[in-house]
Design a protein around this motif. Structure first.
Motif, mmCIF file in Angstrom:
data_model
loop_
_atom_site.group_PDB
_atom_site.id
_atom_site.type_symbol
_atom_site.label_atom_id
_atom_site.label_comp_id
_atom_site.label_asym_id
_atom_site.label_seq_id
_atom_site.Cartn_x
_atom_site.Cartn_y
_atom_site.Cartn_z
ATOM 1 N N VAL A 102 0.838 -1.210 0.000
ATOM 2 C CA VAL A 102 0.000 0.000 0.000
ATOM 3 C C VAL A 102 0.872 1.260 0.000
ATOM 4 O O VAL A 102 0.477 2.297 -0.518
ATOM 5 C CB VAL A 102 -0.998 0.024 1.194
ATOM 6 N N GLY A 136 -4.867 0.934 2.440
ATOM 7 C CA GLY A 136 -4.014 1.181 3.601
ATOM 8 C C GLY A 136 -4.895 1.385 4.819
ATOM 9 O O GLY A 136 -5.915 0.698 4.979
ATOM 10 N N TYR A 172 5.185 2.874 4.734
ATOM 11 C CA TYR A 172 3.848 3.453 4.505
ATOM 12 C C TYR A 172 3.701 4.696 5.363
ATOM 13 O O TYR A 172 4.222 4.742 6.480
ATOM 14 C CB TYR A 172 2.789 2.406 4.873
#
Length: 1097
Positions: free
Chosen positions: A420, A613, A475
């Motif tokens: 993600v 996400g 992320y």
């Protein structure tokens, strides 16, 4: 009295002090028998403390160097740190003991060594042929200040310029001064009547190593003939010089000046510059000189075979560009590119294909060291794109406000976060490979994955892969995007409780198994996130507002909620429905005009597109109450199996069911005690008419009793210290200090009362006054019923007491193994079926192992406070072990962690000690003085995790990782990367006939003849003092084994460079052993020592 003191001392020293409550002798005996069954395997020899790696951008950088053959980059800082970077994953941190600023760095190119010049006028020679570089020699100048150094390629003679304008010459092998000195007055002679200023530049003519170009600050440049010991030419200019650079043919050089001009000089025409350029000056009509610009701090002049040369410079902008960002200017032929930077430029270097200064340079990239970033520019592509930086240098992109560290995470977690996060990457980078590619990776000896989560001042959260002592961002989550942003300061809502950074993250609670994430922010807001691989658009953001009061409120709140009496089992308040997006304007102020029932931040009321996400599940905000702002959250916990989140502050505690989006519990801290309050505090009746804000002092609870033995510590305020305090004067700091804040929360399945025969879900609550209370959770069945029936919560009446604020709690089973909180495993939440279908498919709650225990089995609760730790046997609630951790200081961080298949308690104290204790006996295993608490950043970010790992923010831009595991310390040498690799030096450019005239090997012999002791004599002893490093000559003489022996072998390895010098007919006799011997055997020695551990801590 004396007897009492002795006993107290013994109490502090002995490993255990079994304190059993006198409930019954049989119960005591049973507890004791059970205790002997637990075999504790951890011993002191399992523990050792050492630093492992440092990640992040070097704080306050001051110097830059690059080895073009080894392809290693070095950065020095204002605090004496040295950071070395090779290929991604190969990094190294070293520190000069003095802590003085690094003013210049010079590589001994392709020889595995580096010279550093410091602001305290010392020179140091670092050996980089070890995994942990060490200083071989140091030289301390006593009478003169170092301003500039130059080490020609493949030379052993280092030129050192000083503030007085003199140049001294240092032999880098022996680190001794030559008797050859270039005095400033001889260099300038009669060309100037005044002192020329400090030396700002030294370099030898690329085509004639016997000619040295010396630049003085005042504007004078001298071409010095080393053989005849006199100046060939002197070039004078009105403006001060900042830097000088040669054309590779040695016929021209370029100077940058303080008025924003560049002057190009022909070597043999000293009277006036061949050309004067003002890169950013406005050309005026009538042939007048351009307007002066800001100083050009550095210039580089690089040639190419197939085109125009590059002139690259920093600074030089015109004075009317106020507010313009710092720039790097690239002039190539007729084109001039101005590249704006985000921060001021500290230094830059042009990376070239050849290390030889007398060849076409063929520049391919520029390394720009900024105040807070490192940028690489690709010179070969149109538009000069930047390279994507593979190093973890963006930790400080927004200041770090909190940190959490997780070891041994589920194996699918890092790939999920990476996938993600890959979508968030910027485009437009150079397509070429990262050019700093030296060194080799270490051997990976760790099989488990590690994740670091950092919370930031702008409300962002970053997930980092920290496995195997590397760091890579996975992320980034921006929590602030759920709120309306004010465009300017005047537009900001008047409900703010902080002056700046209203979205700053204070606490992170994360469940790696279910991937549920919960954060608490500085504006008294809590956001719950669920992980999903699918993109969704949320039409209405689910939101709850919680009115967390300090005093017991016996009148209806504006929402019509009625807080029930404490002992009654059931919900703490009627479940609130989801509040619509607009703030309830009807109750935004109370009858007397005070702010009431409004949160600090405004949630967006437009649809929110959420990428794959972390996606918002629920936003919870504390609201203003009758003109009093909500207090910042001090503790937070989420449980995915129960679907609950709980948080507390100095007013009280609130629990929310995030599946049903309802408030289950909303109690003041005093209310938690019910009739069992040990402080006999009288709940205040609410004030019917509020006093003006100045009357806050009379709000102090006169009945509040604070235990005398409690050492005042900032633990409950640790997380707040970096943030602005509440601007409201209606709640004074004295009032807040007297309040009992919630400092620890722990969901588990255990025995809640003495009479319990089986464990049940519950929440354990710890407070800043050392009290531990239990709240019982009555959960509906799983599946659809979980979404329809209410969760019943009620205080159990169980109260435990410790000295100091409670920091951490955990539970062990009868075998001494950790009982983890119940959790669900992650599954994709967004499916096409409606909510009912989803509810039917919902798996039953996966519970912790304790629920399957036999009724007769007991548990052990571990509680750690600022002052002491206790192990309580459950359900009997007898204290079976107690350890006073510190008398004079207080614990900042305590974690119950696993190590070598066992459990221990790890503590970091404000006095700088790191300690570990075995469990359940609380036997001391490690006590090491590590670092004092110098600022609140360390307190806010220090954390331990499993497998002997810990970290903290050592500077605003860097994470320091350390280990307390003996096994990791032993394996560290193998895990570290190697900076030095065997690389062939490129062949020297073949210049035919001219080689004999200008670039021949005879020049190097001349240097030896000129600077050696036989020709120039000895230098003055008082001028500089030689200090052998830990890996210096003394190590060779006296080392048989151990650390010194390893360093001695490293010193011998450095001496292998004699072979390379021999290739260029620069064989010298000043090595530790003769260069002849090394030219025969160096290759065998390299192979012999290549795989050995030369240097170990």
């Amino acid at each position: 009295m004396r007897k009492f003191n002795i006993r107290k001392v013994l109490d502090g020293l002995t490993a255990v002090s079994a304190v059993a409550s006198a409930s019954s002798a049989a119960q005591q005996q049973q507890t004791g028998n059970r205790e002997t069954e637990i075999q504790e395997t951890l011993q002191s020899e399992h523990f050792q403390l050492c630093k492992t790696v440092r990640h992040g951008f070097p704080y306050q950088p001051s110097a830059l160097a690059f080895d073009p053959v080894q392809k290693i980059l070095a950065i020095g800082t204002q605090t004496g740190a040295l950071r070395l970077f090779g290929r991604p994953g190969v990094e190294c941190y070293c520190q000069h003991d003095s802590g003085a600023a690094v003013i210049q760095l010079q590589f001994l190119i392709n020889e595995g060594a580096l010279v550093s010049a410091l602001a305290d006028d010392t020179l140091h020679l670092w050996n980089l042929r070890q995994k942990r570089p060490a200083i071989l020699h140091s030289l301390k100048f006593n009478r003169e200040r170092i301003t500039f150094c130059h080490l020609p390629f493949q030379s052993k003679w280092l030129y050192v310029g000083t503030e007085r304008g003199n140049i001294h010459i240092v032999n880098v092998e022996s680190f001794t001064l030559s008797g050859y000195v270039i005095m400033w007055n001889k260099a300038i002679e009669l060309s100037s009547k005044s002192h020329p200023g400090p030396v700002v530049h030294i370099s030898d003519n690329p085509m004639d190593e016997g000619k040295l170009l010396i630049g003085f600050e005042s504007g004078t440049v001298v071409l010095w003939d080393l053989k005849s010991k006199k100046a060939d030419y002197r070039y004078t200019h009105d403006e001060a010089i900042h830097s000088v650079a040669w054309h590779h043919e040695g016929k021209q050089f370029i100077c940058s000046h303080s008025d924003g001009t560049l002057t190009i000089w022909n070597v043999k025409s000293p009277t006036k510059p061949f050309q004067t350029i003002t890169p950013h000056g406005k050309q005026l009509k009538d042939g007048k000189k351009p307007e002066p610009c800001k100083p050009i701090l550095k210039v580089e002049y690089k040639t190419t075979r197939a085109g125009e040369p590059f002139i690259i410079l920093s600074g030089g902008l015109s004075y009317d560009t106020v507010g313009r960002r710092p720039c790097l200017t690239v002039m190539h032929g007729k084109s001039t590119a101005v590249l704006e930077m985000d921060y001021s430029i500290v230094d830059f270097l042009t990376l070239c294909e050849t290390p030889y200064p007398n060849d076409f340079q063929e520049p391919y990239a520029v390394v720009v060291l900024l105040e807070k970033d490192l940028v690489l520019i690709d010179l070969a592509q149109n538009g000069y794109p930047i390279f994507e930086n593979p190093y973890p240098l963006t930790i400080h992109e927004s200041p770090v406000t909190c940190c959490e560290y997780f070891a041994d995470c589920p194996v699918d977690l890092i790939p999920a976060l990476y996938s993600v996060g890959a979508r968030q990457k910027r485009q437009g980078y150079s397509k070429k490979e990262w050019p700093i590619s030296g060194g080799n990776w270490g051997v990976i000896t760790q099989s488990y994955s590690e994740i670091i989560i950092t919370g930031h001042a702008d409300g962002s959260i970053k997930f980092w892969d920290a496995s195997a002592i590397t760091l890579q961002v996975l992320y980034k989550l921006k929590t602030a995007k759920v709120f309306e942003k004010s465009r300017n300061k005047d537009d900001r809502p008047n409900t703010d409780i902080v002056d700046e950074d209203p979205y700053a993250i204070q606490i992170i609670s994360w469940c790696p198994e279910s991937r549920m994430l919960c954060i608490a922010g500085v504006s008294a807001h809590v956001i719950i996130y669920r992980f999903s691989k699918q993109e969704v658009t949320t039409e209405v953001i689910p939101m709850l507002e919680v009115r967390l009061l300090y005093e017991i409120n016996d009148v209806e709140t504006p929402d019509g909620e009625q807080v029930p009496p404490v002992p009654t089992p059931g919900t703490g308040s009627n479940p609130q429905s989801i509040v619509p997006q607009s703030h309830p304007s009807t109750s935004s102020s109370s009858s007397d005009g005070l702010r009431d029932n409004v949160p600090c931040l405004k949630v967006k009321n437009s649809p929110l597109k959420q990428s794959p996400g972390y996606q918002i599940e629920l936003v919870i905000q504390l609201v203003w109450v009758s003109g009093e702002p909500p207090q910042q959250i001090t503790s937070l916990a989420i449980n995915s199996a129960y679907g609950l989140v709980v948080f507390g502050n100095c007013n009280g505690i609130a629990m929310v069911d995030y599946l049903q989006k309802t408030v289950l519990l909303n109690l003041g801290t005093i209310e938690l005690y019910g009739s069992n309050d040990p402080y006999r505090r009288e709940p205040r009746s609410p004030r019917k008419t509020r006093q003006p804000s100045g009357a806050g002092l009379c709000d102090i609870n006169e009945g509040t009793v604070v235990p005398e033995d409690r050492c005042k510590s900032p633990t409950s305020d640790v997380k707040d210290n970096s943030f602005s305090r509440s601007r409201s004067s209606s709640v004074t700091s004295i009032d807040k200090e007297s309040r009992e804040a919630i400092s620890a929360l722990h969901f588990c399945e255990t025995f809640t009362r003495k009479a319990d025969t089986s464990p049940s879900p519950c929440l354990w609550v710890g407070t800043t006054l050392g009290t531990v209370l239990v709240i019982v959770l009555n959960l509906p069945p799983g599946g659809e019923q979980r979404l329809l029936q209410p969760v019943i919560v009620s205080p159990s009446g169980t109260i435990l007491r410790l000295k100091g604020a409670i920091l951490r709690m955990a539970f062990l089973d009868t075998t001494g193994s950790l009982v983890p909180p119940a959790h669900e495993t992650w599954r994709e939440h967004h499916e096409d079926k409606d909510e009912k279908e989803k509810a039917k498919k919902r798996r039953p709650v996966s519970v912790s192992p304790s629920s399957s225990q036999e009724i007769s089995e007991n548990q052990y609760q571990v509680i750690c406070s600022e002052k002491q730790a206790k192990v309580i046997s459950l359900p009997s609630q007898n204290c079976i072990y107690k350890q006073n951790i510190t008398e004079t200081s207080f614990v900042l961080r305590g974690d119950i962690v696993s190590l070598s298949n066992s459990i221990c308690l790890a503590c970091f104290c404000a006095n700088g000690h790191i300690m570990t204790f075995s469990l359940p006996s609380l036997r001391p295993l490690l006590d090491v003085y590590y670092l004092p608490l110098t600022n609140m950043r360390i307190a806010r970010t220090f954390c331990f995790t499993d497998n002997g790992q810990a970290l903290y923010l050592v500077s605003p831009t860097e994470i320091q990782r350390l280990t307390y595991s003996q096994e990791t310390c032993e394996n560290l040498q193998e895990m570290l990367g190697e900076l030095f690799t065997l690389v062939e030096t490129p062949e020297a450019p073949n210049r035919g006939f001219f080689k004999g005239l200008f670039g021949g090997g005879a020049q190097s012999l001349d240097r030896e003849e000129l600077f050696g002791e036989s020709a120039s004599g000895k230098a003055s002893r008082s001028l500089a003092q030689h200090i052998p490093g830990p890996g210096g000559i003394e190590g060779v003489k006296g080392a048989a084994s151990g650390v010194v022996g390893e360093l001695a072998r490293a010193r011998l390895a450095l001496d292998e460079r004699g072979q390379k010098l021999g290739e260029l007919e620069e064989k010298t006799a000043a090595m530790l052993y003769s260069a002849d011997s090394f030219s025969k055997h160096a290759h065998e020695m390299m192979l012999k020592y290549k795989d050995k551990k030369w240097y170990q801590f």
